[in-house]
Each structure stands twice: as C-alpha cells, then as structure tokens.
Design a protein around this motif. Structure first.
Motif, PDB file in Angstrom:
ATOM      1  N   LEU A   1       5.638   1.485  -0.323  1.00 28.82           N
ATOM      2  CA  LEU A   1       6.174   0.996  -1.595  1.00 28.82           C
ATOM      3  C   LEU A   1       7.706   0.960  -1.612  1.00 28.82           C
ATOM      4  CD1 LEU A   1       3.700   2.936  -3.904  1.00 28.82           C
ATOM      5  CD2 LEU A   1       3.792   0.448  -3.603  1.00 28.82           C
TER       6      LEU A   1
ATOM      7  N   TYR B   1       2.508  -3.291  -6.681  1.00 26.40           N
ATOM      8  CA  TYR B   1       1.187  -2.743  -6.348  1.00 26.40           C
ATOM      9  C   TYR B   1       0.175  -3.856  -6.093  1.00 26.40           C
ATOM     10  CZ  TYR B   1       3.647   1.140  -8.488  1.00 26.40           C
ATOM     11  OH  TYR B   1       4.594   2.074  -8.798  1.00 26.40           O
TER      12      TYR B   1
ATOM     13  N   THR C   1      -1.172   0.166 -13.808  1.00 25.84           N
ATOM     14  CA  THR C   1       0.032   0.349 -12.985  1.00 25.84           C
ATOM     15  C   THR C   1       0.901   1.492 -13.513  1.00 25.84           C
ATOM     16  OG1 THR C   1       1.232  -1.389 -14.196  1.00 25.84           O
ATOM     17  CG2 THR C   1       0.074  -2.048 -12.174  1.00 25.84           C
TER      18      THR C   1
ATOM     19  N   TYR D   1       0.002   4.377 -11.342  1.00 25.27           N
ATOM     20  CA  TYR D   1       0.624   4.284 -10.018  1.00 25.27           C
ATOM     21  C   TYR D   1       2.112   4.618 -10.101  1.00 25.27           C
ATOM     22  CZ  TYR D   1      -3.492   2.199  -7.799  1.00 25.27           C
ATOM     23  OH  TYR D   1      -4.747   1.996  -7.274  1.00 25.27           O
ATOM     24  N   GLU D   2       2.762   4.131 -11.161  1.00 22.10           N
ATOM     25  CA  GLU D   2       4.202   4.361 -11.301  1.00 22.10           C
ATOM     26  C   GLU D   2       4.545   5.830 -11.510  1.00 22.10           C
ATOM     27  OE1 GLU D   2       6.285   1.779 -14.091  1.00 22.10           O
ATOM     28  OE2 GLU D   2       5.368   0.049 -13.114  1.00 22.10           O
TER      29      GLU D   2
ATOM     30  N   GLU E   1       4.261   7.505  -8.225  1.00 22.77           N
ATOM     31  CA  GLU E   1       5.351   7.151  -7.310  1.00 22.77           C
ATOM     32  C   GLU E   1       6.687   7.747  -7.772  1.00 22.77           C
ATOM     33  OE1 GLU E   1       5.848   2.911  -6.609  1.00 22.77           O
ATOM     34  OE2 GLU E   1       7.503   3.269  -5.207  1.00 22.77           O
TER      35      GLU E   1
END
Ligand SMILES: *Cc1c(COP(=O)(O)O)cnc(C)c1O
Length: 398
Positions: A56, A66, A222, A225-226, A229
């Motif tokens: 990423l 993503y 998302t 996911y964020e 990350e």
C-alpha cells in the motif's frame, strides 16, 4: 497497478447475508430474493498471494488504494473526487479531558462533499455505471443526497434525490448546485424510500438506498482498511460509530473479516459501539432487549439528520457485529451532542458534525456502563463536517 490476475479482480459473486445463497455479481442486483442485503465476495485465496499490507505504500491517497478488494474493474468507471484516506488524528488533549489513555479521531468531514457518505456513493455509482445503469435514485436525510449528486455528476449519470422537506438548507443548495433532480416531501427517510421504489418500478431508476444494493457497503468498508493502515497495520481496542442505516459499522466489520482471510490480522477485533440519538434509537433498544433485529422507531426526532433512521434493513448485521465484538450501543441526547461538538472543537481543531459529537458524548456513558475502559485505545468517527449543519444546532436551554 495491481498484480492480481485478471480473473481474480473485482467481485467473484454476491452472497445473501441472511441465507448464504450466492448470485452472479456481474448483473445489477438490489436485495436478495429473501429481501436481505447482498454482500460482494472476492477470491481472497488468490488475492492474498498478491496483496500484502506493505504494497500500500506510496499508493494514490484515496479509497481506490484498496482496489484489489473493491468491485470495479474498468478504470474509466472508478469515479474519483478525492474520497477517503481521511486523517486519523491523535487527540491527546481530548483523551485527557475524557480520562482516556488514547483517543483518535477519524475525520470523515474531509471527504469531497463533507461526509463519509462519499465513500459509499463513490463505489455504488461507479459500479452502477460499470454494470450499465442509466438513471439513479436515492432517498436521503441529507448527506447521502449530496454524495449521490456529486458522483452521479462525476459519472455523467442523472440522479433523482428524494429528501424530507426539513433537510438542512446547506444540503438542499449543495444538491441543486451539483445538478441533481431534488424532490422534497413530507415525512421521514423511510417515506422517501417508498417514492424511490416507485420510481425504480415504473421509471427504471437504479435504487441506491442503504444496503438495498451491494456496493455502498464496499465503499464504507475502506474505513476499516484505513484505520488498520494508519495505525501502522494494527487495529484499535474500540471503535465508536454513529449508526443510522449502519453501513459504516457493517462495512468495517466486513473489512476485518476480509483482512483475516488474507492473513493480515488474526481473530482479534475492536469492540464495536453503536451510538444513536435518544430521539431515534432502534438499534440501542434492540441491543438492550437482546433481539436479533430492531423494531420501527416511532416519531423519530433529532437534529443529527444522518441518524434519523427509524428502521434499517441491515439492523441484524449491525447487531451481530456489536455482539460478536463484545461492544455495545448507547443513546445520546441532542443537547449532549452539541456540547460534545464544542469539546471536540476546543481540544482538536476539528469542527464535528452532531453525529461526531454523539460519538464523543458516548465515551463517558460507555465508561460508566463498564463497556469501555480508560486503557482502551479508541477510534472515534466524526462522520461529517459541522459546516453542513450550520443553523441547525439546538438552542441552549440553560
Ligand atoms: C448517514 C450518516 C450517518 C449514519 O451512517 P450509517 O453508516 O448509515 O449508519 C452518520 N453520520 C453522518 C454525518 C451521516 O451522514
């Protein structure tokens, strides 16, 4: 660009969240035949061999970073206005004031139309375009209308927006400025939904209602996911989220499941907390009653327009996520939201929406209920910008 073999790109199929029945993903499909939300599924066994968290780094600063776990394959259909990849702000002064070790604010007010609705509508409109929809429609209490109008315009597709006539003037003007067809009516978002359904039946509009098509939740996931990350590839102890239709909470829960299947995380999960206004708290009531689904909330009233949702088709999915995570649900008064908006502003420099205020006001409540401890590293979702609600804040009574 992604190294995923072409046949493993995009969704592999759709799955009914109630029966588990599967369907072809390459057709426009709303609810499942059982009348329940559909989830997009991916060939994660293949994807996990080609997609690692380390890939990423340096990617585009929006939710398309993503793309391996998103359904849109045709690049011209990946509509983009700079949605997602919003700041996750460390808030030490806020944490001190609320007696917490560490608080983060995920500031969704930074999205193109000022709320996290952009994530969902970005994906839903992109995918509708890819699958050949010609005209779109959405019922909204406000922010979803702005987002649908923006992405419809970005994709060159006409959008019909049906909203209650007490929708904030800011949002009405925004929708009009984005060129969408706006119908204002007496009633709640559930009444607006009926009008959209008629348009879908008689005029062929593609219905973008929350969880009545499979892809808004793909955009919202998302956020999961964020957070992972942005925390350096790990999850927090707790997530507090203002639920209306519930796509955000449900989407993040789906993201965690996908991450586990890709081997990015183990079976650990943050505690997921739903916050609703005392004037409209069907999920809180269902959580307290221990029921699998929520009952319709009569006479819904709150200035947090995004939470004025008396019934949600995804209620059982929200309740499952809350329970499986060991989280909970709590209702907050409008006046307490407004007060918390000020506390958030003073301590962080973020002008929160009332829904974001509700999330902050939930912190002391959840601590008192024994559901949240001061050692829980907690992510608060500010789902939109306070600027969208100017003129709506309740006048102080005391
Ligand atoms: C729509 C909305 C919510 C509720 O989100 P769901 O994911 O549908 O539960 C919360 N906050 C704001 C600002 C909204 O616009």
């Amino acid at each position: 660009m992604s190294a995923i073999p072409w046949k493993a790109r995009g969704a592999s199929h759709l799955e009914c969240t109630w029966t588990g029945e599967t369907f072809d993903s390459e057709q426009l499909m709303g609810l499942s035949p059982a009348g329940r939300p559909l989830f997009a599924r991916y060939d994660l066994d293949t994807i996990r061999r080609h997609f690692r968290p380390g890939d990423l780094e340096g990617r585009r600063p929006d939710l398309w970073r993503y793309e391996e776990v998103l359904p849109v394959r045709v690049p011209e259909c990946q509509l983009s206005l700079g949605e997602g990849w919003t700041p996750l702000t460390d808030a030490p002064r806020l944490a001190r004031r609320y007696g917490m070790r560490r608080l983060w604010v995920k500031n969704e007010g930074m999205n193109p139309t000022g709320s996290f609705k952009d994530r969902g509508l970005c994906l839903a409109v992109s995918r509708a375009k890819e699958l050949g929809a010609k005209e779109l429609a959405i019922p909204t209490a406000g922010n979803a209308g702005s987002a649908a109008a923006a992405y419809g315009a970005a994709g060159g597709l006409p959008v019909h927006i049906v909203a209650p006539n007490d929708t904030p003037a800011t949002i009405v003007e925004e929708i009009q400025g984005l060129g969408a067809d706006l119908v204002l009516m007496d009633g709640l978002i559930t009444d607006c939904g009926k009008v959209v359904r008629e348009g879908a039946d008689y005029m062929g509009w593609w219905d973008l209602s929350t969880l009545k098509e499979p892809y808004r939740v793909e955009g919202k996931k998302t956020m999961g996911y964020e957070v992972f990350e942005q925390l350096g590839f790990r999850l927090p102890d707790a997530v507090i989220y203002p639920t209306g239709g519930g796509t955000g909470l449900i989407g993040m829960w789906k993201a965690f499941d996908e991450m586990e299947r890709m081997g990015w995380i183990g079976s650990e999960r943050p505690k997921m907390f739903s916050v609703q206004p005392t004037g409209c708290a069907p999920v809180v009531r269902a959580w307290q009653d221990g029921t699998e689904a929520a009952r319709f909330w009569d006479d819904a009233e709150t200035y947090a327009a995004g939470l004025r949702v008396p019934a949600a088709v995804g209620d059982f999915l929200m309740l499952r996520a809350i329970r499986e995570s060991g989280g909970g649900a709590v209702a907050i008064e409008d006046a307490a939201m407004a007060e918390a908006v000020r506390a958030m502003g003073e301590c962080t420099g973020i002008f929160a929406c009332p829904e974001g205020g509700a999330v902050l006001a939930a912190v002391p409540e959840l601590k008192e209920m024994g559901l949240l401890s001061e050692d829980d590293e907690t992510v608060l979702f500010n789902t939109g910008s306070g600027l969208k609600y100017v003129g709506m804040t309740p006048v102080e009574s005391g």
